[in-house]
Write a protein that holds these residues in place. Sequence first.
Motif, short mmCIF file in Angstrom:
data_model
loop_
_atom_site.label_atom_id
_atom_site.label_comp_id
_atom_site.label_asym_id
_atom_site.label_seq_id
_atom_site.Cartn_x
_atom_site.Cartn_y
_atom_site.Cartn_z
N ASN A 521 0.80 -1.22 0.00
CA ASN A 521 0.00 0.00 0.00
C ASN A 521 0.83 1.27 0.00
OD1 ASN A 521 -2.27 -1.56 -0.07
ND2 ASN A 521 -3.27 -0.61 1.68
N ALA A 522 2.16 1.14 0.08
CA ALA A 522 3.05 2.29 -0.13
C ALA A 522 3.59 2.30 -1.56
CB ALA A 522 4.21 2.26 0.86
N HIS A 523 3.23 1.28 -2.34
CA HIS A 523 3.60 1.17 -3.76
C HIS A 523 5.11 1.16 -3.97
CE1 HIS A 523 -0.64 2.14 -4.30
NE2 HIS A 523 -0.45 3.22 -3.58
N GLU A 524 5.81 0.42 -3.10
CA GLU A 524 7.27 0.41 -3.22
C GLU A 524 7.87 -0.82 -2.55
OE1 GLU A 524 8.76 3.88 -1.23
OE2 GLU A 524 8.02 3.27 0.72
N LEU A 525 9.14 -1.05 -2.88
CA LEU A 525 9.97 -2.02 -2.16
C LEU A 525 10.88 -1.23 -1.23
CD1 LEU A 525 8.95 -3.71 -4.60
CD2 LEU A 525 11.18 -4.88 -4.57
N VAL A 526 11.03 -1.70 0.00
CA VAL A 526 11.85 -0.98 0.98
C VAL A 526 12.82 -1.95 1.64
CG1 VAL A 526 10.13 0.80 1.45
CG2 VAL A 526 10.15 -1.29 2.83
N ARG A 527 13.96 -1.43 2.06
CA ARG A 527 14.92 -2.21 2.83
C ARG A 527 14.73 -1.92 4.31
NH1 ARG A 527 18.07 -1.31 -2.04
NH2 ARG A 527 18.72 -3.37 -2.84
N VAL A 528 14.76 -2.98 5.10
CA VAL A 528 14.57 -2.86 6.55
C VAL A 528 15.74 -3.56 7.23
CG1 VAL A 528 13.11 -3.52 8.50
CG2 VAL A 528 12.06 -2.82 6.34
N ALA A 529 16.41 -2.84 8.14
CA ALA A 529 17.53 -3.43 8.86
C ALA A 529 17.03 -4.50 9.83
CB ALA A 529 18.29 -2.35 9.63
N ILE A 530 17.78 -5.59 9.93
CA ILE A 530 17.43 -6.64 10.90
C ILE A 530 17.91 -6.18 12.27
CG2 ILE A 530 17.74 -9.04 11.55
CD1 ILE A 530 18.30 -9.67 8.62
N PRO A 531 17.02 -6.02 13.24
CA PRO A 531 17.45 -5.52 14.55
C PRO A 531 18.26 -6.57 15.30
CG PRO A 531 15.14 -6.18 14.62
CD PRO A 531 15.57 -6.30 13.17
N GLU A 532 19.13 -6.09 16.21
CA GLU A 532 19.91 -7.02 17.03
C GLU A 532 19.00 -7.77 18.01
OE1 GLU A 532 23.19 -5.14 18.90
OE2 GLU A 532 24.10 -4.45 17.03
N GLU A 533 17.97 -7.09 18.49
CA GLU A 533 17.01 -7.73 19.38
C GLU A 533 15.62 -7.54 18.80
OE1 GLU A 533 17.26 -6.55 23.42
OE2 GLU A 533 19.41 -6.95 23.60
N PHE A 534 14.84 -8.59 18.81
CA PHE A 534 13.50 -8.54 18.25
C PHE A 534 12.49 -8.07 19.29
CE2 PHE A 534 15.71 -11.96 15.85
CZ PHE A 534 15.77 -11.30 14.63
N LEU A 535 11.43 -7.43 18.80
CA LEU A 535 10.38 -6.94 19.68
C LEU A 535 9.49 -8.09 20.14
CD1 LEU A 535 9.20 -3.89 17.54
CD2 LEU A 535 10.73 -3.82 19.52
N THR A 536 8.88 -7.90 21.30
CA THR A 536 7.85 -8.82 21.76
C THR A 536 6.57 -8.01 21.91
OG1 THR A 536 9.43 -10.21 22.93
CG2 THR A 536 7.12 -10.42 23.56
N VAL A 537 5.59 -8.32 21.11
CA VAL A 537 4.35 -7.55 21.06
C VAL A 537 3.20 -8.43 21.53
CG1 VAL A 537 2.74 -6.30 19.56
CG2 VAL A 537 5.21 -6.16 19.15
N ASP A 538 2.32 -7.86 22.33
CA ASP A 538 1.10 -8.57 22.72
C ASP A 538 -0.06 -7.59 22.73
OD1 ASP A 538 -0.92 -10.14 23.65
OD2 ASP A 538 0.16 -10.90 25.40
#
Length: 667
Positions: A521-538
């Motif tokens: 829905n942003a009409h693009e390809l984007v690069r995203v850095a892999i974080p050193e620590e991942f989030l925990t979402v609830d």
Amino acid sequence: MTETIRRTDRVRASELVGRGWLNTGGEEVTLEDLRGKIVILDFWTFCCINCLHVLDEMRPLEERFSDVLVTVGVHSPKFDHEADPDALAAAVERYEIARPVLDDPHLTTWQAYSARAWPTLVVIDPEGYIAAHLAGEGHVAGLDSLVEELAAEHEAKGTLHRGDGPYVPPEPVSRTLRFPGTAVPVTRPLGADDDGAAAGRFLVADTGNHRIVELDADLETVVRSWGGGAQDEAGAASDGGQKGHRDGTGAEALFTEPQGVAILPAEVAAQVGYDVVVADTVNHRLRGIDVAGDRVITVAGNGVQRLIDSDRVTQEQTGGVGSLGTEPLEVSLSSPWDVLWSAAAGTLIVAMAGTHQIVEFVPTTGELRVLAGTGLEGLTDGAADEAWFAQTSGLAVDAAGDVWIADSETSSLRVLRTAQDPRAPQVETIVGEGLFDFGFRDGDPSQARLQHPLGVAALPDGSVLVADTYNGAIRRYRGEHTAADGTTVDAEVSTVARGLKEPSDVLLDADGSTLLVVETNAHELVRVAIPEEFLTVDEGAMQSHRPSTDVAPGELTLTVGFSAPTGQKLDDRFGDPTQLKISSSPEELIVSGAGSSEGLARTLQLDPSVGEGVLHITARAAACDGAPGEEIPMHAACHLYQQDWGIPVNLVEGAADTLPLDLRGVK
């Protein structure tokens, strides 16, 4: 027996109530505004493949009767994300919906018309009375006859008003990419003139522009493209791109909403004469691209949506695992969504979203074979020939050769395990609960939740990434493993990135330290850095919000109405062509009567101590072209009518002890 789908009673249509309107130039639309027109209310939600099928099958009907028929899309969302007005507006643009759309986020109009399934179609006559009520897809033949009948009747009465309806087309927007679906890295030279220049490039399904493009490493420059018609100097397709089905050169060829792309190994490409396979989703075909020859060809699919398996493995089957033959251009497919080359299997794996199955295609022999899935929609694990899927979407293969699947309508991550015993593949759900369960929750995979994921990627460390589309996130699953210190680490789901606009695909970038995300829905390809620590979402687990129905505890009689349309008859050559499958959440709700059986009526015993729950009902009926009383010709076109309902019920003393539903019934 063949009957008209027209109602025989006179029920006044309810007013159209919602949050607002799209495609009307900002104007509200009332039933009074539509008086004198034949109106079809199409209750839909943009996640639903069956709803998207209805959009396409209705287009010729709407064009034929454009001066007397108005179709109103009533968008009644299943998922939480679909209630977002911006997401709905994007979906209306993406699917080129040329009709007024009522935004019904609280299911107000849905309830007023007793809709219980996506899609549901309600026909209103020019005097404002309900003429028909249908569930599911495949009803256009009957609707064509009904609209013609209503037009003639009300023309004679003087109550039919010809002319334009309230639809106001939006202003066209030109973009380089438009709702891209998937991307794959260019892993080998594609064409004699590449000489290494292809490194870092990507092939992208530019879905909204109806074309395939090769993007340079900057993710903006279009190197070349196939399909979509004319484009400007920057590579943007004009007016959203031209759609259709046509083979030929890259400039001549036409696609319709292509989704998946796969690059064949060089040795396979040399044998078959094409380098790339495309899931041409709305055309219900697989297409091949010969890059050096600048040529697009059709390699599988006859363009007819597969609603019933006319190429049955046995006469008793209407779906399931088995070969579909070695004449791929004669086989009907249904909304192929993703394609993937499996080096372990030596075949192309296809996510066949429309029939909820995993199919394999052998380019060198032309054989198509159902690898997993019965064709019924839902979440059932076990042997491949017994498994149920729901809009199989993204695919990935891991180092062992197992196939990972983003099963979108069940909001689940699943795996088809073939590595241990290729002769007896098994389906296992890693994350997910069912058709109406979703959410945003990390942690224990059995409790984790996704929301309509469309993409998946297997990483070298054994973990799996998921493009969690409706949560706007990239999620990560890692199974139980041994840490560097020798301790055992439990399996876990975590969040890599969030705040994205409907990411539909994810892959590891060439450098190994960043991810490439297709942000649709942003009409693009984007690069995203892999974080050193991942989030925990609830943010919790949720269920689709549907109105509850009060029913009596104890004995409940459930019936599904069905009548074959004019020109068709029930396909009873191999026994009863109708089937019901019923289950519940919780399982204890149904004391007896659950399971699968022939026929469209069932008596259930409901446990009064449970109090409430959800009845899960799947109804199927098969009909073939032919007249009542006559034998069905051997090569007659056959059609499968199928609908799934998830009906929340409250057990209330004194409430109705019957539950009538319509697959294609007469009231």
